[in-house]
Write an enzyme that holds these catalytic residues in place. Sequence first.
Site, PDB file in Angstrom:
ATOM      1  CG  HIS A   1      16.391 -13.648  23.140  1.00 17.72           C
ATOM      2  ND1 HIS A   1      15.148 -13.189  23.504  1.00 17.72           N
ATOM      3  CD2 HIS A   1      16.169 -14.672  22.276  1.00 17.72           C
ATOM      4  CE1 HIS A   1      14.211 -13.922  22.911  1.00 17.72           C
ATOM      5  NE2 HIS A   1      14.810 -14.824  22.150  1.00 17.72           N
TER       6      HIS A   1
ATOM      7  CG  ASN B   1       9.879 -15.213  22.628  1.00 13.08           C
ATOM      8  OD1 ASN B   1      10.877 -14.962  23.300  1.00 13.08           O
ATOM      9  ND2 ASN B   1       9.937 -15.790  21.446  1.00 13.08           N
TER      10      ASN B   1
ATOM     11  CG  HIS C   1      18.602 -25.263  29.324  1.00  8.68           C
ATOM     12  ND1 HIS C   1      17.618 -25.751  28.498  1.00  8.68           N
ATOM     13  CD2 HIS C   1      19.646 -26.106  29.184  1.00  8.68           C
ATOM     14  CE1 HIS C   1      18.052 -26.836  27.891  1.00  8.68           C
ATOM     15  NE2 HIS C   1      19.281 -27.070  28.289  1.00  8.68           N
TER      16      HIS C   1
HETATM   17 FE1  HDE Z   1      15.722 -19.267  22.272  1.00 11.93          FE
HETATM   18  N1  HDE Z   1      17.738 -19.188  22.415  1.00 11.93           N
HETATM   19  N2  HDE Z   1      15.881 -20.664  20.835  1.00 11.93           N
HETATM   20  N3  HDE Z   1      13.709 -19.236  21.972  1.00 11.93           N
HETATM   21  N4  HDE Z   1      15.533 -17.865  23.659  1.00 11.93           N
HETATM   22  C1  HDE Z   1      18.440 -18.383  23.227  1.00 11.93           C
HETATM   23  O1  HDE Z   1      20.249 -19.046  24.551  1.00 11.93           O
HETATM   24  C2  HDE Z   1      16.995 -21.377  20.549  1.00 11.93           C
HETATM   25  C3  HDE Z   1      12.999 -19.994  21.099  1.00 11.93           C
HETATM   26  C4  HDE Z   1      14.380 -17.358  24.180  1.00 11.93           C
HETATM   27  O2  HDE Z   1      17.325 -13.798  28.562  1.00 11.93           O
HETATM   28  C5  HDE Z   1      19.903 -18.698  23.235  1.00 11.93           C
HETATM   29  O3  HDE Z   1      21.366 -18.221  26.309  1.00 11.93           O
HETATM   30  C6  HDE Z   1      16.711 -22.411  19.592  1.00 11.93           C
HETATM   31  C7  HDE Z   1      11.587 -19.925  21.378  1.00 11.93           C
HETATM   32  C8  HDE Z   1      14.672 -16.337  25.151  1.00 11.93           C
HETATM   33  O4  HDE Z   1      19.101 -15.071  28.429  1.00 11.93           O
HETATM   34  C9  HDE Z   1      20.016 -19.929  22.333  1.00 11.93           C
HETATM   35  C10 HDE Z   1      15.372 -22.279  19.296  1.00 11.93           C
HETATM   36  C11 HDE Z   1      11.483 -19.087  22.447  1.00 11.93           C
HETATM   37  C12 HDE Z   1      16.059 -16.240  25.171  1.00 11.93           C
HETATM   38  C13 HDE Z   1      18.582 -20.106  21.889  1.00 11.93           C
HETATM   39  C14 HDE Z   1      14.861 -21.192  20.080  1.00 11.93           C
HETATM   40  C15 HDE Z   1      12.805 -18.661  22.799  1.00 11.93           C
HETATM   41  C16 HDE Z   1      16.566 -17.203  24.239  1.00 11.93           C
HETATM   42  C17 HDE Z   1      20.803 -17.541  22.902  1.00 11.93           C
HETATM   43  C18 HDE Z   1      14.535 -23.098  18.330  1.00 11.93           C
HETATM   44  C19 HDE Z   1      10.210 -18.629  23.149  1.00 11.93           C
HETATM   45  C20 HDE Z   1      16.887 -15.294  26.011  1.00 11.93           C
HETATM   46  C21 HDE Z   1      21.523 -17.192  24.187  1.00 11.93           C
HETATM   47  C22 HDE Z   1      14.644 -24.491  18.508  1.00 11.93           C
HETATM   48  C23 HDE Z   1       9.494 -19.726  23.809  1.00 11.93           C
HETATM   49  C24 HDE Z   1      17.161 -15.825  27.378  1.00 11.93           C
HETATM   50  C25 HDE Z   1      21.059 -18.158  25.154  1.00 11.93           C
HETATM   51  C26 HDE Z   1      17.930 -14.820  28.191  1.00 11.93           C
HETATM   52  C27 HDE Z   1      17.942 -17.424  24.006  1.00 11.93           C
HETATM   53  C28 HDE Z   1      18.238 -21.117  21.075  1.00 11.93           C
HETATM   54  C29 HDE Z   1      13.508 -20.751  19.980  1.00 11.93           C
HETATM   55  C30 HDE Z   1      13.033 -17.745  23.876  1.00 11.93           C
HETATM   56  C31 HDE Z   1      21.000 -19.833  21.190  1.00 11.93           C
HETATM   57  C32 HDE Z   1      17.706 -23.390  19.036  1.00 11.93           C
HETATM   58  C33 HDE Z   1      10.460 -20.673  20.654  1.00 11.93           C
HETATM   59  C34 HDE Z   1      13.664 -15.515  25.960  1.00 11.93           C
HETATM   60  O5  HDE Z   1      20.421 -21.051  23.039  1.00 11.93           O
END
Ligand code: HDE
Length: 704
Positions: free
Chosen positions: A84, A157, A348
């Site tokens: 993202h 999402n 978060h």
């Molecule tokens: Fe994320 N995801 N994600 N994700 N995610 C990040 O956090 C992560 C997942 C989503 O505009 C990171 O600040 C793991 C699902 C959005 O700043 C990180 C897993 C969904 C955004 C991270 C998931 C998301 C992130 C990268 C599986 C939809 C952007 C930078 C366990 C429900 C937020 C950050 C923004 C961002 C980890 C799966 C949505 C690395 C470990 C499912 C919209 O922390």
Amino acid sequence: MAGKNSSRQPAQPDPGADPKSKDLEQFRLRPDGEALRTNQGVKIADNQNTLRAGPRGPSLLEDFIMREKITHFDHERIPERIVHARGSAAHGVFQVYESMSEYTKAAFLQDPSEQTPVYVRFSTVQGPRGSADTVRDVRGFAVKFYTQEGNYDLVGNNMPVFFIQDAIKFPDFVHAVKPEAPNEMPTGGSAHDTFWDFVSLVPESAHMVLWTMSDRAIPRSLRTMEGFGIHTFRFVNAAGKARFVKFHWRPVLGSYSLLWDEAQKLAGKDPDFHRRDLWEAIERGDFPEFELGVQIVEEQDEHKFDFDLLDPTKLIPEEIVPVKIIGKLTLNRNPDNFFAETEQVAFHPGHVVPGIDFSNDPLLQGRLFSYTDTQISRLGGPNFHEIPINRPVCPFQNNQRDAMHRQAINVGQASYEPNSLSGGWPKETDPAASDGGFESYQERVEGVKIRVRSESFADHFSQAALFYQSMSEPEKAHIAAAYQFELGKVTKPEIRERVVNEILANFDAGLAAEVAEGLGLPAPKRGKTAVDASKIKPSPALSLLNRVKPGIKTCKIALLAAPGSDGATLKALQKALQAEGAAPLLVAPTLAAIDGLQPDATIAGMPSIMFDAVIVCGGEAGAKTLAQSGDARHFVLEAFKHLKAIAALGAGREVLKASHLPDNAEGVATGDDKQMTQVLKAFIAAAGQHRAWARQALAESVPA
Ligand code: HDE
């Protein structure tokens, strides 16, 4: 004209409607009338020349002004988000339609007269910060609610399911989808070996991969895509009763997508297409609106579905549990500064408030660890919550003091609890109080410590079949073409074969055969674990074509004209389209005035892919210029190919003729100058449908 030369007043957001705006005021630095100073506040007399030993001599290390400036510059980038990374965001407000007290005690969901400030960041997933907006990808839809009980983040999402079921697979999945390790290609998309290798070996990804091959992965704009919380969460009311909840965001304008050809061209012609659209809409006063919907499931109904509510690769069809619309989000203010706000905002899924709680979805559970951890390296330490965009707007006290970049200067001797030296403050709050502290839902949990995937997560294909069967014919055709395109870019034949034979053939024999044909493969045999397609009950709510809301509000409409076109007609067209809420732009071969009107853009600068519909204006001389211009003919040919509404008035019809386009095809309205009203009416009705699907076969033969 909308945009820069707009006769419509630019929006003046009411700061009273956005309390966060006032909260941020103390951090805003306005340059007006101010002297340039060093970081220590010393006024700078010369910002053009380094201190030197003589006019042609060496620079002096003593020059603290130059050193400070360059040192800051050297560190002006922070690590981009792992996923993202590319995003754009806006401020706004959220308001609930009616009290949700029956379901949740969350304070911001109680009072329909109360507005909660929000910051919303949309993003792509795969590409780096500088990648294009319109690539085929999932979009992030992250909302930070600055509530009076603390910040609540709904980090979702634009698709309701995910690729994997367990957080431990996330690094593998992301390593596979990101640009490949040896050469960092491709930028922004998933059409490459490592992605398809991984998903061909991980059947739980089948459903979500299908969503990403659908039109959902190429939205027309960020303002017209849906959002989903994906996981099952919990609402908990004041009496402690909990229910499961799934969150949905519904754009008030309806949902629609780009065509793949448009998306690819836009990635080159305007990589900022979505970002620009969002920014301009807010500047024009066309505030994007999304309604919040919830699907609520009683705790005792947890096991009544043929899938597991905790499995993030599954959705609850709306036909089974309807979406209750409970409030509205309005984006009404662009950020002041991209870095300070959009880049530094830290979301978060674990930022919850009393009344909202988690489920045991194993993907969600892993996310609860990841987000704080990533901010610590991305934003440089554990005090990222003190960055203005991340600060809660409610009163704030705790016993944290130190660490990198600490902003607050805490007063008092005690930074521990219990204490007697500061009167015991800050104190815990009894959760039973109306504004009590957060108390986790007391779910009964017991089990054997074990690494195992629940049997109830085992069916990976039924919902893929459900999604595919719920698509309209054009959507199905786009899906097949997307698989063919993506797999056509995969270099290893065995990966292509595995996707067709072991994934597609398991949920739809027809789709598998169609994709196989495009790849020069034999039609696959029925998969070993294939779904019985006749048992699937489609969910019409999943088809994007059922999400289109007729109307041209905020649509960008090109008035294609050239010197010699009639100014009075152009003005009348502008007025009529603006009255419908559309954004008409005058597009011409050059920026030379046309009968006193200043064009908004040139044909080269704003090709037809940037518009929703086009009117080719009349006037003998103007139409002649356009008919002779390859660029102008390409403009209408492309609009025709992309199934956009086209009107041609008077001599403007010559441009269609010169382009060998029929004037009676679906979505094409023509007439002489005197018939302007009727032509416009037919055009507005056609443009309001967003695409003329009925002329698809004809459009495919158009070379553009
Ligand atoms: Fe994320 N995801 N994600 N994700 N995610 C990040 O956090 C992560 C997942 C989503 O505009 C990171 O600040 C793991 C699902 C959005 O700043 C990180 C897993 C969904 C955004 C991270 C998931 C998301 C992130 C990268 C599986 C939809 C952007 C930078 C366990 C429900 C937020 C950050 C923004 C961002 C980890 C799966 C949505 C690395 C470990 C499912 C919209 O922390």
